[in-house]
Write an enzyme that holds these catalytic residues in place. Structure first.
Site, PDB file in Angstrom:
ATOM      1  N   ASP A 143       0.847  -1.286   0.056  1.00 20.00           N
ATOM      2  CA  ASP A 143       0.121   0.110  -0.060  1.00 20.00           C
ATOM      3  C   ASP A 143       0.848   1.126  -0.072  1.00 20.00           C
ATOM      4  O   ASP A 143       2.050   1.174   0.500  1.00 20.00           O
ATOM      5  CB  ASP A 143      -0.784  -0.093   1.220  1.00 20.00           C
ATOM      6  CG  ASP A 143      -2.106   0.943   0.986  1.00 20.00           C
ATOM      7  OD1 ASP A 143      -2.251   1.351  -0.100  1.00 20.00           O
ATOM      8  OD2 ASP A 143      -2.736   1.143   2.030  1.00 20.00           O
ATOM      9  N   HIS A 201       2.781   3.208  -8.792  1.00 24.43           N
ATOM     10  CA  HIS A 201       2.573   1.805  -9.186  1.00 24.43           C
ATOM     11  C   HIS A 201       3.661   1.162  -9.904  1.00 24.43           C
ATOM     12  O   HIS A 201       4.103   0.225  -9.692  1.00 24.43           O
ATOM     13  CB  HIS A 201       1.364   1.673 -10.050  1.00 24.43           C
ATOM     14  CG  HIS A 201      -0.028   1.757  -9.274  1.00 24.43           C
ATOM     15  ND1 HIS A 201      -0.085   1.600  -7.766  1.00 24.43           N
ATOM     16  CD2 HIS A 201      -1.165   2.557  -9.672  1.00 24.43           C
ATOM     17  CE1 HIS A 201      -1.344   1.823  -7.574  1.00 24.43           C
ATOM     18  NE2 HIS A 201      -2.111   2.454  -8.741  1.00 24.43           N
ATOM     19  N   LEU A 233      11.718 -20.278  -4.317  1.00 21.35           N
ATOM     20  CA  LEU A 233      10.450 -19.302  -3.886  1.00 21.35           C
ATOM     21  C   LEU A 233       9.221 -19.625  -4.796  1.00 21.35           C
ATOM     22  O   LEU A 233       9.362 -19.809  -6.082  1.00 21.35           O
ATOM     23  CB  LEU A 233      10.903 -17.914  -3.777  1.00 21.35           C
ATOM     24  CG  LEU A 233       9.873 -16.941  -3.689  1.00 21.35           C
ATOM     25  CD1 LEU A 233       9.698 -16.926  -2.020  1.00 21.35           C
ATOM     26  CD2 LEU A 233      10.364 -15.620  -3.923  1.00 21.35           C
TER      27      LEU A 233
HETATM   28  C1  FPP Z   1      -1.757   0.075  -3.692  1.00 18.89           C
HETATM   29  O1  FPP Z   1      -1.385   1.485  -3.497  1.00 18.89           O
HETATM   30  C2  FPP Z   1      -1.269  -0.597  -4.565  1.00 18.89           C
HETATM   31  C3  FPP Z   1      -2.299  -1.332  -5.339  1.00 18.89           C
HETATM   32  C4  FPP Z   1      -3.377  -1.266  -5.693  1.00 18.89           C
HETATM   33  C5  FPP Z   1      -1.409  -1.881  -6.687  1.00 18.89           C
HETATM   34  C6  FPP Z   1      -0.297  -2.565  -6.410  1.00 18.89           C
HETATM   35  C7  FPP Z   1       0.347  -3.001  -7.780  1.00 18.89           C
HETATM   36  C8  FPP Z   1       1.998  -2.875  -7.925  1.00 18.89           C
HETATM   37  C9  FPP Z   1       2.679  -2.671  -6.769  1.00 18.89           C
HETATM   38  C10 FPP Z   1       2.431  -2.950  -9.101  1.00 18.89           C
HETATM   39  C11 FPP Z   1       2.880  -4.229  -9.597  1.00 18.89           C
HETATM   40  C12 FPP Z   1       2.589  -5.463  -9.125  1.00 18.89           C
HETATM   41  C13 FPP Z   1       2.857  -6.553  -9.574  1.00 18.89           C
HETATM   42  C14 FPP Z   1       2.643  -7.801  -8.755  1.00 18.89           C
HETATM   43  C15 FPP Z   1       3.733  -6.669 -10.929  1.00 18.89           C
HETATM   44  P1  FPP Z   1      -2.460   2.571  -3.517  1.00 18.89           P
HETATM   45  O2  FPP Z   1      -2.702   2.759  -4.857  1.00 18.89           O
HETATM   46  O3  FPP Z   1      -3.702   1.943  -2.655  1.00 18.89           O
HETATM   47  O4  FPP Z   1      -1.723   3.721  -2.528  1.00 18.89           O
HETATM   48  P2  FPP Z   1      -2.624   4.862  -1.660  1.00 18.89           P
HETATM   49  O5  FPP Z   1      -3.184   4.179  -0.594  1.00 18.89           O
HETATM   50  O6  FPP Z   1      -1.291   5.703  -1.436  1.00 18.89           O
HETATM   51  O7  FPP Z   1      -3.376   5.530  -2.754  1.00 18.89           O
END
Ligand code: FPP
Length: 247
Positions: free
Chosen positions: A18, A35, A129
């Site tokens: 997050d 992201h 893994l």
């Molecule tokens: C949460 O941060 C993150 C996500 C919903 C997406 C996670 C995706 C990645 C890390 C990209 C790639 C992943 C893979 C497996 C290749 P948020 O957007 O909720 O952040 P915020 O709470 O600050 O808005």
């Protein structure tokens, strides 16, 4: 391998990644840049897990609830998964990592579903893994599909209701062949499980950090492991009982 002189390592680490959006906003960038930066942390977490000999790393990439985000962000996230799946396979194979995706993939585009299946097949020989990506996954979804499957077996006469016990329910859940998570990490400051692995995390140690996911580097990962190794897991027993079991 020892982390801070500690010897007990989690077999299975599950992470809610997050804080990507806030990381980007803090820098005056679009959420999507967060992201993208998060992909680098995915890579370093995989490397650290391999280095420490962790058996399973589960990353919560997209929850059942994430569809509610603006359409543009959802579609950019899907593109990012596509690209990452294609780009990372080589590196995963080199590191003997087996990729597996859990969740209801039927909601993804045909192309993404094919890409997922291909990446899973390509890395199927990996004996190190297991990297599990939870995509369109929700803990309640997982329990619901397990209950539906058991109910169907009862209806068709393959199963007596009295035979339903905890281990049978476990056997119908996603990743029933892998150990339950020992350590749960959530970055980004919130202290919630947010419908992640609800059944499987009954005895999981919880670790929360304010660091945004793109900032959760190798040292931060190791600190989470060190936290785990200093916890005493009692599984309902007394500290004395556990002490005598551990000796
Ligand atoms: C949460 O941060 C993150 C996500 C919903 C997406 C996670 C995706 C990645 C890390 C990209 C790639 C992943 C893979 C497996 C290749 P948020 O957007 O909720 O952040 P915020 O709470 O600050 O808005």
């Amino acid at each position: 391998m020892d982390v801070d002189g500690a010897t007990r390592l989690p077999r299975h680490i599950a992470i809610i990644m997050d804080g990507n959006g806030r990381w980007a906003q803090q820098r005056g960038l679009l959420r999507h840049s967060g992201h993208k930066a998060g992909v680098k942390t995915v890579r370093s977490s995989v490397e650290q897990s391999v280095k420490h000999g962790i058996a399973v790393l589960t990353l919560f990439a997209f929850s059942s609830e994430n569809w509610k985000r603006p359409q543009k962000e959802v579609s950019l996230l899907m593109d990012l998964f596509m690209v990452a799946l294609q780009r990372e396979v080589k590196r995963l194979k080199k590191n003997n990592v087996r990729l597996r995706v859990i969740g209801d993939r039927s909601a993804f585009s045909e192309k993404l579903q094919q890409r997922i299946a291909a990446a899973e097949a390509d890395t199927a020989e990996g004996s190190g893994l297991v990297l599990q990506i939870a995509a369109n996954y929700g803990g309640r979804w997982d329990i619901t599909q397990a209950v539906r499957s058991l109910a169907t077996k009862v209806k068709t006469g393959q199963l007596e209701p009295e035979a339903i016990d905890e281990s049978l329910i476990s056997s119908e859940l996603s990743f029933n062949d892998l150990p339950d998570p020992d350590l749960f990490i959530r970055t980004g400051g919130e202290q919630r499980i947010s419908n992640f692995m609800l059944w499987q995390s009954a005895y999981t140690e919880l670790y929360f950090t304010d660091a945004y996911w793109p900032d959760f580097d190798a040292d931060a990962f190791d600190r989470a492991i060190a936290f785990y190794s200093h916890r005493q897991r009692r599984f309902g027993m007394t500290a004395e009982q556990v002490g005598s079991v551990e000796k």
